[in-house]
Design an enzyme around this catalytic site. Sequence first.
Site, PDB file in Angstrom:
ATOM      1  N   ASP A 132     -11.484  -9.575  -2.353  1.00  0.00           N
ATOM      2  CA  ASP A 132     -11.879  -8.347  -1.757  1.00  0.00           C
ATOM      3  C   ASP A 132     -13.194  -7.998  -1.472  1.00  0.00           C
ATOM      4  O   ASP A 132     -13.756  -6.946  -2.236  1.00  0.00           O
ATOM      5  CB  ASP A 132     -11.023  -7.312  -2.470  1.00  0.00           C
ATOM      6  CG  ASP A 132     -10.779  -5.974  -1.853  1.00  0.00           C
ATOM      7  OD1 ASP A 132     -10.815  -6.007  -0.590  1.00  0.00           O
ATOM      8  OD2 ASP A 132     -10.522  -5.097  -2.760  1.00  0.00           O
ATOM      9  N   GLY A 173     -11.540   4.887  -6.672  1.00  0.00           N
ATOM     10  CA  GLY A 173     -11.279   3.829  -5.657  1.00  0.00           C
ATOM     11  C   GLY A 173      -9.809   3.459  -5.475  1.00  0.00           C
ATOM     12  O   GLY A 173      -8.965   4.260  -5.991  1.00  0.00           O
ATOM     13  N   GLY A 174      -9.572   2.389  -4.768  1.00  0.00           N
ATOM     14  CA  GLY A 174      -8.011   2.441  -4.387  1.00  0.00           C
ATOM     15  C   GLY A 174      -7.293   1.891  -5.722  1.00  0.00           C
ATOM     16  O   GLY A 174      -6.267   2.254  -5.765  1.00  0.00           O
ATOM     17  N   PHE A 175      -7.901   1.406  -6.811  1.00  0.00           N
ATOM     18  CA  PHE A 175      -7.204   1.234  -7.899  1.00  0.00           C
ATOM     19  C   PHE A 175      -7.314   2.044  -9.113  1.00  0.00           C
ATOM     20  O   PHE A 175      -6.437   2.114  -9.862  1.00  0.00           O
ATOM     21  CB  PHE A 175      -7.909  -0.068  -8.460  1.00  0.00           C
ATOM     22  CG  PHE A 175      -7.863  -1.372  -7.656  1.00  0.00           C
ATOM     23  CD1 PHE A 175      -6.583  -1.866  -7.247  1.00  0.00           C
ATOM     24  CD2 PHE A 175      -8.855  -1.898  -7.075  1.00  0.00           C
ATOM     25  CE1 PHE A 175      -6.364  -2.841  -6.537  1.00  0.00           C
ATOM     26  CE2 PHE A 175      -8.991  -3.112  -6.177  1.00  0.00           C
ATOM     27  CZ  PHE A 175      -7.611  -3.430  -5.831  1.00  0.00           C
ATOM     28  N   GLY A 176      -8.084   3.165  -8.985  1.00  0.00           N
ATOM     29  CA  GLY A 176      -8.082   4.042  -9.955  1.00  0.00           C
ATOM     30  C   GLY A 176      -9.526   4.857 -10.043  1.00  0.00           C
ATOM     31  O   GLY A 176     -10.311   4.675  -9.224  1.00  0.00           O
ATOM     32  N   LYS A 197     -13.125   1.443 -15.985  1.00  0.00           N
ATOM     33  CA  LYS A 197     -12.126   1.563 -14.777  1.00  0.00           C
ATOM     34  C   LYS A 197     -10.591   1.702 -15.093  1.00  0.00           C
ATOM     35  O   LYS A 197     -10.208   0.789 -16.122  1.00  0.00           O
ATOM     36  CB  LYS A 197     -12.147   0.335 -13.844  1.00  0.00           C
ATOM     37  CG  LYS A 197     -11.231   0.631 -12.829  1.00  0.00           C
ATOM     38  CD  LYS A 197     -11.519  -0.640 -11.568  1.00  0.00           C
ATOM     39  CE  LYS A 197     -12.222   0.076 -10.477  1.00  0.00           C
ATOM     40  NZ  LYS A 197     -12.201  -0.935  -9.388  1.00  0.00           N
ATOM     41  N   LEU A 246     -17.535   8.263 -11.950  1.00  0.00           N
ATOM     42  CA  LEU A 246     -18.629   7.583 -11.314  1.00  0.00           C
ATOM     43  C   LEU A 246     -17.850   7.631  -9.894  1.00  0.00           C
ATOM     44  O   LEU A 246     -18.438   7.490  -8.749  1.00  0.00           O
ATOM     45  CB  LEU A 246     -18.883   6.210 -11.549  1.00  0.00           C
ATOM     46  CG  LEU A 246     -19.491   5.967 -13.201  1.00  0.00           C
ATOM     47  CD1 LEU A 246     -19.691   4.721 -13.407  1.00  0.00           C
ATOM     48  CD2 LEU A 246     -20.813   6.848 -12.811  1.00  0.00           C
ATOM     49  N   GLY A 247     -16.387   7.361  -9.728  1.00  0.00           N
ATOM     50  CA  GLY A 247     -15.837   7.302  -8.399  1.00  0.00           C
ATOM     51  C   GLY A 247     -14.435   6.982  -8.624  1.00  0.00           C
ATOM     52  O   GLY A 247     -13.936   6.682  -9.746  1.00  0.00           O
TER      53      GLY A 247
END
Length: 674
Positions: free
Chosen positions: A466, A351-354, A370, A348-349
């Site tokens: 955040d 991000g900064g975290f994974g 995630k 799906l995407g």
Amino acid sequence: MAQGLHLIWIIFCVHLICISSQQETEFIYNGFRQEDLSTDGVARILPKGQLQLTDGSGQKMGHAFFKKPLEFTSPESLSFSTQFVCALVRKPRFDGGHGIAFVLSASMDLTHAEATQFLGLFNISTQGSSSSHLVAVELDTAHSAEFDDIDANHVGIDVNGLTSIVSAPAAYFSDIEGKNENITLLSGDPIQVWVEYGGNLLNVSLAPHKTQKPSQPLLSRSINLSESFPDRKIFLGFSGATGTLISYQYILGWSFSRKKASMQALDVTKLPRVPSHRANSKRPPPLLIVLLILLGVIVFLALGAAYLYRRWKYAEVREEWEKEYGPHRFSYKALYNATNGFHKDGLLGKGGFGEVYKGTLPSNEQVAVKRVSHDAEEGMKQFVAEIVSMGNLKHKNMVPLLGYCRRKGELLLVSEYMPNGSLDQYLFHEEKPPFSWRRRLIIIKDIASALSYMHTGAPQVVLHRDIKASNVMLDAEFNGRLGDFGMARFHDHGANPATTAAVGTIGYMAPELATMGACTATDVYGFGAFLLEVTCGRRPVEPELPAERRYLIQWVCQCWKMASLLGARDPRMRGEISAEEVEMVLKLGLLCTNAVTELRPSMEEVVEYLNESLKLPDISPNSPGIGTFTPLMIGSNSLLASPTTKTVSASFYSSSSANDSTFVTHSIVHGHGR
Ligand SMILES: *[C@@H]1O[C@H](CO)[C@@H](O)[C@H](O)[C@H]1NC(C)=O
Ligand SMILES: *[C@@H]1O[C@H](CO)[C@@H](O)[C@H](O)[C@H]1NC(C)=O
Ligand SMILES: *[C@@H]1O[C@H](CO)[C@@H](O)[C@H](O)[C@H]1NC(C)=O
Ligand SMILES: *[C@@H]1O[C@H](CO)[C@@H](O)[C@H](O)[C@H]1NC(C)=O
Ligand SMILES: *[C@@H]1O[C@H](CO)[C@@H](O)[C@H](O)[C@H]1NC(C)=O
């Protein structure tokens, strides 16, 4: 008178002796004991009762005799009847031989005889000599041309020599078939043999195991045994011999009587079994064994490797303290299967975290998984506790967190799947139609409501840390849902648990964050930046823009000063626009991002302002703290532009990593431009 008595006594005694001597030579052995027979050579009696004449070694012979001789008074009185059961077992991988014989001998000592074709009966000098005083019935399994043998499977009668006076191929007369049936002496199966003598006629019969005695003998030959045994004493026994041809040769039972009528027939069911040599005979060649073992080892290793691979593939980290979170704990295998092995089609995407993957649980529930990589185990317990407690928070504008899973160096978070993605796509991405003001205001109110719940409605104060458009998800009805709560904090744990780091995303981070740490007011600041972002359709910091427009807060304030606050709004915004509402939201954004912490409203107040149940305080672009943007400068400008989450902590400076990936700087605030 006394003399007459004496005579009667003598007659009586003689009679008694006769009876007793006749009874002594009547016996039956269904298997043998050691004391029954006198053995020599390799002959011995096995524990189960079999008489083993030869033991599978070559060039050997063995003898066994009944210890008492058969004595007879006159030639006419000599008659006997005997039955024995023998078994000749070929030694595996050898040709079988040589054979056995039923022996009538004047002497029990045949130790000077020879093995091989002499069958343990004669030697070179005694062979054919009339002084041998030996008659035998041979079961010969070798073809010895020198003794005129007919074949290698025959029965013969030998008198003082191995050239049989009569012989025949091994066979028996079958009453059923009315003809002779062949017998293979070396079959390994028990064979019955009858030897009968009377009226100068010696009869020999054979029959397979469990078959009736044939009505006709195989051999019938007239012999005057009295001539061969002038001493009127005959020892009865067996002889067996091997040469280069080798067999195991057994006698399993033996019955004897001087009178045909009183001979007890052997009961074949009571006899000991033929010792098995089959296990040996089936033994496969050594190369095959080695190959089989090798194959076994390979299969074993393959299975072991497969097992270890599965264990490694699905390995998890699970600790004692996690027990209480049982219901929130997913197995890695379940997530692996749900996401189709984390296939890139379900991505799906990033991000900064994974990475975030779409998955479908066996219950058909759609989830987002995630994967967050982390190195530090420290602080994990607290973080998981927070995650689980956040999972327990229920608010219609929060993305429900369903659970988690831990692996080595990796944490997986499972939340409900939001079909319409994140808000930033509808703000900044050209391919998605930009939202109308109405929709934007609804989403803003949704997020305010969720945040207010987190700050005051929940059992304990929960900070989001955040808030930004990319962390706002849209459900099927395009309602705003706050997601990713606590992630910033987790990132902090992962990065450097030893420092109390300020975390968040540049542009949304309150100036005091670096020095004071997070509190509800810093969330309010982030929310203010989010209000401006949604209304103006641009990110809080855009380094490419000319300096006066670069920082959104300053620019909005500038517009206000120039009495065109409405001009700051997103020009792409579609549909009807309420100038009043837009201005109110922009002012609220500036109020929330006030540089002075104490002057920011609480989230509860923000909700009321948005609902217009409370009027905004009277502020102007020149009020203290309003419109002041204090960028947290970290090295280069490009970092400021990055929309991802940063960790900034007050220690030494060391930048890392590239543009869109998660990055950590244990530093700050060099150009802290107050
Ligand atoms: C043959 O056997 C007899 C006794 O049975 C013995 O006296 C003689 O020495 C033997 N001969 C040979 C050549 O072994
Ligand atoms: C031997 O066999 C014959 C028949 O072939 C029979 O007449 C005779 O009685 C038998 N002798 C003995 C001792 O069994
Ligand atoms: C058998 O031999 C013995 C001794 O040589 C003799 O006395 C007897 O008459 C013979 N019997 C027959 C039937 O030939
Ligand atoms: C939003 O989600 C709904 C429900 O899954 C779907 O039908 C719709 O197409 C989605 N809209 C967009 C723009 O993706
Ligand atoms: C990120 O880095 C790659 C290669 O280093 C570069 O091609 C790309 O343009 C960069 N993206 C941004 C947003 O800076």
